[in-house]
Design a protein around this motif. Structure first.
Motif, short mmCIF file in Angstrom:
data_model
loop_
_atom_site.label_atom_id
_atom_site.label_comp_id
_atom_site.label_asym_id
_atom_site.label_seq_id
_atom_site.Cartn_x
_atom_site.Cartn_y
_atom_site.Cartn_z
N GLY A 27 41.79 46.00 59.00
CA GLY A 27 42.27 44.99 59.94
C GLY A 27 42.15 43.57 59.45
O GLY A 27 42.23 42.63 60.23
N TYR A 28 42.00 43.39 58.14
CA TYR A 28 41.91 42.05 57.57
C TYR A 28 43.18 41.26 57.88
O TYR A 28 44.28 41.78 57.79
N ASP A 29 43.02 39.99 58.24
CA ASP A 29 44.15 39.08 58.46
C ASP A 29 43.66 37.65 58.22
O ASP A 29 42.47 37.44 57.95
N ASP A 30 44.54 36.69 58.37
CA ASP A 30 44.20 35.28 58.12
C ASP A 30 43.09 34.76 59.02
O ASP A 30 42.42 33.78 58.67
N ASP A 31 42.89 35.39 60.18
CA ASP A 31 41.95 34.87 61.16
C ASP A 31 40.51 35.37 61.01
O ASP A 31 39.64 34.97 61.75
N VAL A 32 40.24 36.24 60.04
CA VAL A 32 38.89 36.78 59.91
C VAL A 32 37.90 35.69 59.51
O VAL A 32 38.29 34.64 58.99
N ASP A 33 36.64 35.93 59.71
CA ASP A 33 35.58 34.97 59.39
C ASP A 33 35.22 35.11 57.90
O ASP A 33 34.52 36.05 57.52
N GLN A 34 35.72 34.18 57.10
CA GLN A 34 35.49 34.26 55.65
C GLN A 34 34.01 34.11 55.28
O GLN A 34 33.55 34.73 54.33
N SER A 120 26.52 43.96 71.64
CA SER A 120 27.34 43.06 70.82
C SER A 120 26.53 41.83 70.43
O SER A 120 25.68 41.36 71.19
N VAL A 121 26.80 41.33 69.23
CA VAL A 121 26.14 40.14 68.73
C VAL A 121 27.19 39.17 68.20
O VAL A 121 28.28 39.58 67.81
N SER A 122 26.85 37.90 68.21
CA SER A 122 27.73 36.90 67.63
C SER A 122 27.66 37.01 66.11
O SER A 122 26.57 37.04 65.54
N VAL A 123 28.83 37.09 65.46
CA VAL A 123 28.84 37.18 64.00
C VAL A 123 29.57 36.01 63.36
O VAL A 123 29.79 36.00 62.16
N GLY A 124 29.94 35.04 64.18
CA GLY A 124 30.64 33.86 63.67
C GLY A 124 31.11 33.02 64.83
O GLY A 124 30.88 33.34 65.99
N LYS A 125 31.78 31.94 64.50
CA LYS A 125 32.24 31.00 65.52
C LYS A 125 33.20 31.68 66.51
O LYS A 125 33.15 31.43 67.70
N ASP A 126 34.07 32.54 66.02
CA ASP A 126 35.11 33.13 66.85
C ASP A 126 35.00 34.64 67.05
O ASP A 126 35.82 35.24 67.73
N TRP A 127 34.00 35.28 66.44
CA TRP A 127 33.94 36.74 66.42
C TRP A 127 32.62 37.28 66.96
O TRP A 127 31.56 36.72 66.70
N SER A 128 32.73 38.40 67.67
CA SER A 128 31.56 39.18 68.09
C SER A 128 31.60 40.50 67.33
O SER A 128 32.68 41.00 66.99
N GLY A 129 30.43 41.07 67.11
CA GLY A 129 30.36 42.35 66.43
C GLY A 129 29.61 43.36 67.28
O GLY A 129 28.60 43.04 67.89
#
Length: 137
Positions: A27-34, A120-129
């Motif tokens: 599911g990689y795309d431009d919006d992932v957390d680099q 769920s945990v926060s894994v970045g500014k825009d993403w939860s894991g």
């Protein structure tokens, strides 16, 4: 040894990645957390492998957005890549972001596919894991 300093430097440190693990990314795309991706690669000591990887992975990193289709189908595909006792990190946009996935949808998909979800945990500014464990049945 405290890992708090490592966790501040590397957002992937608290997710349990270990050196030598094979991590497959779906599911990689431009919006992932680099920053998260780079942190994972730093911890495992190698690049994550892509969707075309055809061997068994220790961990599947599944980036999933609400408009990506059926979550249950995506989880079934991810399970097919895992060895016994493997883990799926389901990464979804945080509440209020485009592509947000309701927690009930995550729990339903996990339950249908025989996965055990953790908090769920926060894994970045825009993403939860959400860590989904898959074991022998």
């Amino acid at each position: 040894m405290s890992t708090s300093k490592d966790e501040r430097i590397n957002p992937a440190a608290r997710l349990g990645f270990e050196p030598g693990q094979v991590v497959q990314e779906i599911g990689y795309d431009d919006d992932v957390d680099q920053d998260l991706r780079e942190g994972i690669e730093s911890l495992i000591g190698q690049d994550v492998v892509g969707e075309d990887y055809d061997n068994v992975a220790d961990v599947v990193l599944l980036w999933f957005r609400g408009d990506d289709g059926d979550l249950t189908d995506a989880l079934v595909d991810a399970i097919g890549q895992l060895g016994d006792g493997g883990t799926i990190w389901l990464l979804t946009p945080k509440d209020g972001r485009d592509g947000y996935v309701e927690p009930s949808e995550i729990n339903d998909g996990a339950q249908i596919t025989g996965l055990s979800p953790a908090k769920s945990v926060s894994v970045g500014k825009d993403w939860s894991g959400t860590r989904l464990k898959y074991g022998k049945r």
